[in-house]
Design a protein around this motif. Structure first.
Motif, mmCIF file in Angstrom:
data_model
loop_
_atom_site.group_PDB
_atom_site.id
_atom_site.type_symbol
_atom_site.label_atom_id
_atom_site.label_comp_id
_atom_site.label_asym_id
_atom_site.label_seq_id
_atom_site.Cartn_x
_atom_site.Cartn_y
_atom_site.Cartn_z
ATOM 1 N N VAL A 108 0.864 -1.185 0.000
ATOM 2 C CA VAL A 108 0.000 0.000 0.000
ATOM 3 C C VAL A 108 0.896 1.228 0.000
ATOM 4 C CG1 VAL A 108 -1.744 1.285 1.275
ATOM 5 C CG2 VAL A 108 -1.850 -1.204 1.198
ATOM 6 N N VAL A 129 0.894 5.335 -0.032
ATOM 7 C CA VAL A 129 0.065 6.511 0.265
ATOM 8 C C VAL A 129 0.909 7.765 0.052
ATOM 9 C CG1 VAL A 129 -1.226 7.747 2.026
ATOM 10 C CG2 VAL A 129 -1.372 5.253 1.893
ATOM 11 N N SER A 134 -6.914 2.091 2.432
ATOM 12 C CA SER A 134 -6.395 1.425 1.236
ATOM 13 C C SER A 134 -6.442 -0.089 1.370
ATOM 14 C CB SER A 134 -4.957 1.884 0.965
ATOM 15 O OG SER A 134 -4.899 3.270 0.717
ATOM 16 N N SER A 172 -10.038 -1.227 0.996
ATOM 17 C CA SER A 172 -10.539 -1.142 -0.375
ATOM 18 C C SER A 172 -9.959 -2.241 -1.264
ATOM 19 C CB SER A 172 -10.196 0.235 -0.967
ATOM 20 O OG SER A 172 -8.791 0.416 -1.031
ATOM 21 N N GLN A 173 -8.713 -2.648 -1.023
ATOM 22 C CA GLN A 173 -8.099 -3.705 -1.838
ATOM 23 C C GLN A 173 -8.461 -5.101 -1.343
ATOM 24 O OE1 GLN A 173 -3.887 -3.124 -2.680
ATOM 25 N NE2 GLN A 173 -4.063 -0.918 -2.300
ATOM 26 N N ASN A 232 -6.604 9.302 -1.698
ATOM 27 C CA ASN A 232 -6.575 7.907 -1.282
ATOM 28 C C ASN A 232 -7.825 7.158 -1.738
ATOM 29 O OD1 ASN A 232 -5.174 5.814 0.181
ATOM 30 N ND2 ASN A 232 -6.784 5.965 1.739
ATOM 31 N N ARG A 233 -8.971 7.847 -1.779
ATOM 32 C CA ARG A 233 -10.221 7.197 -2.159
ATOM 33 C C ARG A 233 -10.437 7.195 -3.674
ATOM 34 N NH1 ARG A 233 -14.016 6.302 1.857
ATOM 35 N NH2 ARG A 233 -13.452 7.041 3.937
#
Length: 588
Positions: A317, A319, A338, A341-342, A390-391
């Protein structure tokens, strides 16, 4: 005695591409080009297959394409723009590989202000290393060369390697000596370089040409000349290079040091997919990384979290942050979002947190009446940008900065906000704004709007300019540019042959008002009469920027209360292109 290693990588830009793309591109003819201010796109590097097809350095891309197409494989070659920054970054990575496996005292060659003779590009192509204290660890200097060969082979690279007493001798033997590898015995530097060409001295091409005219072709012949005379006739730089070559003057090179790596890792007692446990362990590691950053007063611009899974590959991840910050709670929130979401494809058995990019924290005075602690850095706007990036993805949250292009539609460019420092793009915007006033692409006529004028540019600029149809002359109207009757000394009449001749001529003429702008336009199915206009403001591009663009811009006030920014395309051919007027923006 000090012993120096030189590793030369011929055609480094080509090798760098093959190192990145693998061996699959080794059989494809590759040509690298760059823009020349006078000649346009020229060839700066090519592989051996392209050279065998007839491609030569310095020729135009059109000629290179013609030679490649004649070679029998017109669709299998590659024309790529040379990326100087990518070459430098890959060279730094190669130095780090040698530093960790061969010797800690290693760096790259130091370039002069001018390009050296025998080089087509002014970029680093050689590694320089000090072997003092490490040769015995490999068994001898021949084993050091073998280890260097193994490092290059593991990266699909090929090079020429030499070891000598001085940097100049090692560089000359590696770049111009016989054989791919060579070890110069101690104390025999002059004998080893005596028969090498003068381009091995790392001097300018003009100096080599001058020596050739004097009948001096080798380094041995140059060493036989008095250095005082060389310094007087060819410059002190040649004498200095000779002194460095034979060891009379010690030459230094910058040693590449390992960058400070802010990273912490923790193995888990057992593989788990529990987010609560993972978040707790990640938070602990972030606190350790933060402690190291705080001692240097640095904040994180990138945070990377690697989760080693029970199956390959690991989950990484990355960022990016808008501004440097030490707020571990903010880091943890972004990383957690993150990961969620993954998703986790398998249990995690090891967690690693690292901060690859940092920046000095800005020092600010605390507010007496403000509640909260801002010592960690990061404003509310910065946190919002980080969360959105990030989104939605870093490439979808962008900022805009001015460019040096004279065309209004190219006056700015977008760039991702997260992952870059606020100071970086603020300085870039400041430099771009200052350079626009000095841009040679834009020339203006007598109409010179001030840069601080509100009405200098419209509030709304169309992505694609809209076509305007200029008002045509009517047969019974007097037009400023319709003077065929006056030229013939005849009076206008409502009847007779002159009326019909003028009517046919007026079908292709435009009613031109003062200043050269039409008296009206047809736009969106309506007629707009021009009441007042200001201009023209000439904007044009240079011949080196691609297709020529030449425009005359006007500020126009219409009878409907609108203010337009229109331009006339000066490159259009009036008999063939009737759409030479365009609406580019609206002021109100």
């Amino acid at each position: 005695m000090k012993r120096l290693l030189c590793v030369w990588l011929p055609d480094w830009p080509i090798q760098r591409l093959r190192m990145r793309r693998g061996a699959t591109s080794a059989d494809t003819p590759t040509v690298l080009w760059q823009n020349d201010p006078r000649r346009g796109r020229v060839v700066v590097a090519c592989c051996r297959r392209a050279a065998a097809a007839g491609v030569r350095l310095g020729m135009s891309v059109a000629q290179a394409t013609d030679w490649l197409q004649r070679s029998g494989a017109p669709d299998s070659y590659q024309l790529i723009e040379h990326d100087r920054h990518a070459d430098a970054g890959a060279m730094d990575q190669l130095v780090e590989r040698f530093r960790s496996r061969l010797t800690p005292m290693i760096g790259t060659e130091v370039l002069d202000r001018f390009r050296w003779a025998g080089r087509s590009l002014h970029c680093r192509e050689s590694l320089i290393g000090d072997l003092h204290g490490v040769t015995h660890l490999f068994g001898g200097e021949s084993d050091v060369i073998a280890a260097s060969d193994q490092i290059l082979a593991s990266l699909n690279l090929s090079g020429r390697i030499a070891i000598a007493d001085t940097i100049g001798a090692a560089w000359a033997v590696a770049n111009h000596g016989p054989g791919r590898t060579r070890i110069v015995p101690i104390g025999l530097t002059v004998d080893a370089v005596r028969d090498l060409p003068t381009s091995g001295l790392r001097i300018a091409p003009e100096t080599v040409t001058m020596l050739r005219r004097l009948g001096v072709d080798t380094i041995g012949q140059t060493l036989a000349l008095p250095r005082g005379g060389l310094a007087t006739r060819l410059g002190q730089h040649v004498a200095d290079r000779l002194a460095q070559l034979v060891g009379d003057v010690e030459e230094h090179f910058p040693v590449a040091h390992r960058p400070v790596c802010d990273s912490e890792s923790m193995p888990l007692e057992y593989p788990t997919e529990d987010m609560a446990i993972l978040v707790d362990r990640i938070g602990r590691l972030m606190e350790k990384v933060r402690a190291g950053l705080a001692t240097r007063s640095c904040g994180a611009l990138h945070v990377t979290c690697r989760l080693d899974l029970s199956v390959h590959p690991p989950l990484t991840v990355d960022v990016g942050l808008f501004a440097p910050t030490l707020d571990t709670g903010h880091w943890l929130t972004l990383v957690q979002q993150s990961i969620e979401s993954q998703g986790l494809p398998a249990p995690v058995h090891r967690v690693t947190v690292s901060v690859p990019h940092t920046q000095m924290m800005a020092t600010r005075q605390q507010d007496l009446f403000r509640h909260g602690d801002d010592s960690c850095g990061g404003s509310t706007v910065a946190r919002l940008i980080d969360s959105l990036s990030n989104r939605l993805g870093r490439e979808n949250v962008c900022g805009a900065r001015l460019t040096r292009d004279a065309l209004p539609e190219k006056a700015f460019e977008e760039f991702p906000l997260a992952g870059r420092s606020a100071r970086w793009f603020a300085q870039a915007e400041k430099s771009s704004a200052s350079s626009r006033s000095k841009d040679g692409h834009q020339t203006r006529s007598s109409f010179l709007p001030h840069t601080d004028e509100i009405m200098r540019r419209p509030l709304e600029l169309f992505v694609t300019p809209h076509v305007l149809v200029a008002q045509k002359c009517r047969p019974n109207a007097k037009c400023d540019n319709l003077s065929s009757s006056a030229d013939l000394g005849k009076e206008e009449s409502d009847t007779g042959p002159w009326y019909h001749a003028n009517a046919r001529l007026a079908e292709h003429q435009t009613a031109i008002g003062p200043g050269g702008i039409p008296r009206g336009f047809q736009y969106a199915g309506q007629h707009h009469a021009v009441i007042r206009s200001w201009g023209p403001e000439r904007i044009e591009t240079g011949w080196w920027a691609g297709p020529c663009v030449r425009r005359d811009y006007f500020r126009v006030e219409t009878n409907r209360g609108q203010w337009w920014w229109v331009y006339r395309d000066l490159t259009a051919d009036p008999p063939k292109d009737t759409h030479k007027w365009w609406l580019h923006g609206i002021f109100s």
